[in-house]
Scaffold this motif. Sequence first.
Motif, PDB file in Angstrom:
ATOM      1  N   LEU A 106       0.836  -1.193   0.000  1.00  0.00           N
ATOM      2  CA  LEU A 106       0.000   0.000   0.000  1.00  0.00           C
ATOM      3  C   LEU A 106       0.872   1.243   0.000  1.00  0.00           C
ATOM      4  N   ARG A 107       0.464   2.236  -0.806  1.00  0.00           N
ATOM      5  CA  ARG A 107       1.179   3.508  -0.870  1.00  0.00           C
ATOM      6  C   ARG A 107       0.470   4.604  -0.091  1.00  0.00           C
ATOM      7  N   HIS A 108      -0.859   4.496   0.011  1.00  0.00           N
ATOM      8  CA  HIS A 108      -1.597   5.614   0.593  1.00  0.00           C
ATOM      9  C   HIS A 108      -2.873   5.153   1.270  1.00  0.00           C
ATOM     10  N   ALA A 129      -8.210   9.619  12.968  1.00  0.00           N
ATOM     11  CA  ALA A 129      -8.226   8.605  11.913  1.00  0.00           C
ATOM     12  C   ALA A 129      -6.849   8.442  11.283  1.00  0.00           C
ATOM     13  N   TYR A 130      -6.217   9.558  10.967  1.00  0.00           N
ATOM     14  CA  TYR A 130      -4.914   9.499  10.303  1.00  0.00           C
ATOM     15  C   TYR A 130      -3.812   9.032  11.245  1.00  0.00           C
ATOM     16  N   ALA A 131      -3.870   9.473  12.489  1.00  0.00           N
ATOM     17  CA  ALA A 131      -2.855   9.045  13.459  1.00  0.00           C
ATOM     18  C   ALA A 131      -2.921   7.531  13.648  1.00  0.00           C
ATOM     19  N   PRO A 138       3.973   4.294   9.288  1.00  0.00           N
ATOM     20  CA  PRO A 138       4.354   5.712   9.264  1.00  0.00           C
ATOM     21  C   PRO A 138       4.731   6.221   7.877  1.00  0.00           C
ATOM     22  N   ASP A 139       4.978   5.308   6.937  1.00  0.00           N
ATOM     23  CA  ASP A 139       5.382   5.715   5.586  1.00  0.00           C
ATOM     24  C   ASP A 139       4.206   5.922   4.641  1.00  0.00           C
ATOM     25  N   ARG A 155      -1.337  18.424   8.195  1.00  0.00           N
ATOM     26  CA  ARG A 155      -0.283  19.417   8.467  1.00  0.00           C
ATOM     27  C   ARG A 155       0.133  19.354   9.938  1.00  0.00           C
ATOM     28  N   ARG A 156      -0.835  19.161  10.806  1.00  0.00           N
ATOM     29  CA  ARG A 156      -0.557  19.042  12.244  1.00  0.00           C
ATOM     30  C   ARG A 156       0.243  17.778  12.546  1.00  0.00           C
ATOM     31  N   LEU A 157      -0.040  16.697  11.830  1.00  0.00           N
ATOM     32  CA  LEU A 157       0.674  15.435  12.023  1.00  0.00           C
ATOM     33  C   LEU A 157       2.068  15.454  11.397  1.00  0.00           C
TER      34      LEU A 157
END
Length: 251
Positions: A106-108, A129-131, A138-139, A155-157
């Motif tokens: 998976l790339r994304h 969700a993103y965290a 992490p990649d 942006r915050r992450l």
Amino acid sequence: MTKVDLNADMGESFGPWPMGNDAALLKIVTSANVACGWHAGDADTMAATMTLARDSGVNIGAHPGFADLQGFGRRRIKLAPKELENLVIYQLGAAQATASALGTKLRHLKLHGALANMCAEDEDMAHAAYAAALKVDPDLTIMAIAATAQERAVRRLDCQWVGEIFADRAYEDSGLLVDRSKEGAVIHDPTEASERVLKMVEDQAIYAQSGLKIPTKVDTICLHGDGKTAVQIAQTLKDNLTRAGVEIRPF
């Protein structure tokens, strides 16, 4: 030269019930967002779609949504933060395992439907969700809807991310998508869709229904795979961008 990625949501068939024309789209797009079985899709569909994407040289991403097969993930569901985190981790894990078994990766990650819309409105929800996804990998590159709370969250992450706009959806002045229940929310005409996207790519901005210009980062363009003119929009858009000197390539 301006460069953009073309992405499409796919792998949304379920058992004998087909949804979209993934094989045709995979000849056009550069990134595939594959349903993980909760809003649509199943294990066999996920594997078949990832195999096609792998063999087509298309980037593969996980496309998690709410547990809402009947509503195709387009109904809003209120979850506790931990429930949301586990929803993302569970679906991402299934996608990762399938990709690994197929000798790819998976790339994304891109959120689906009502989950994506709620996270576009709520930065803390998007951040959770993103965290959760980044704890697993992490990649991963996060595909965030540009100029929304999703973008503020990535942006915050301080993670790898790309800004996404939609070829076949209209925008409110807030930068959010017009609700599907409203007239003009979904754009079906390939020429109209391709012309508006070219303008947005050239201007690096979203244009709302009102004409308001919202400057933003445009890295990838979404083409909904379940739309009745999805393949025509994808091909017309790609041709139009290429003629204008825009390079189509994976992010």
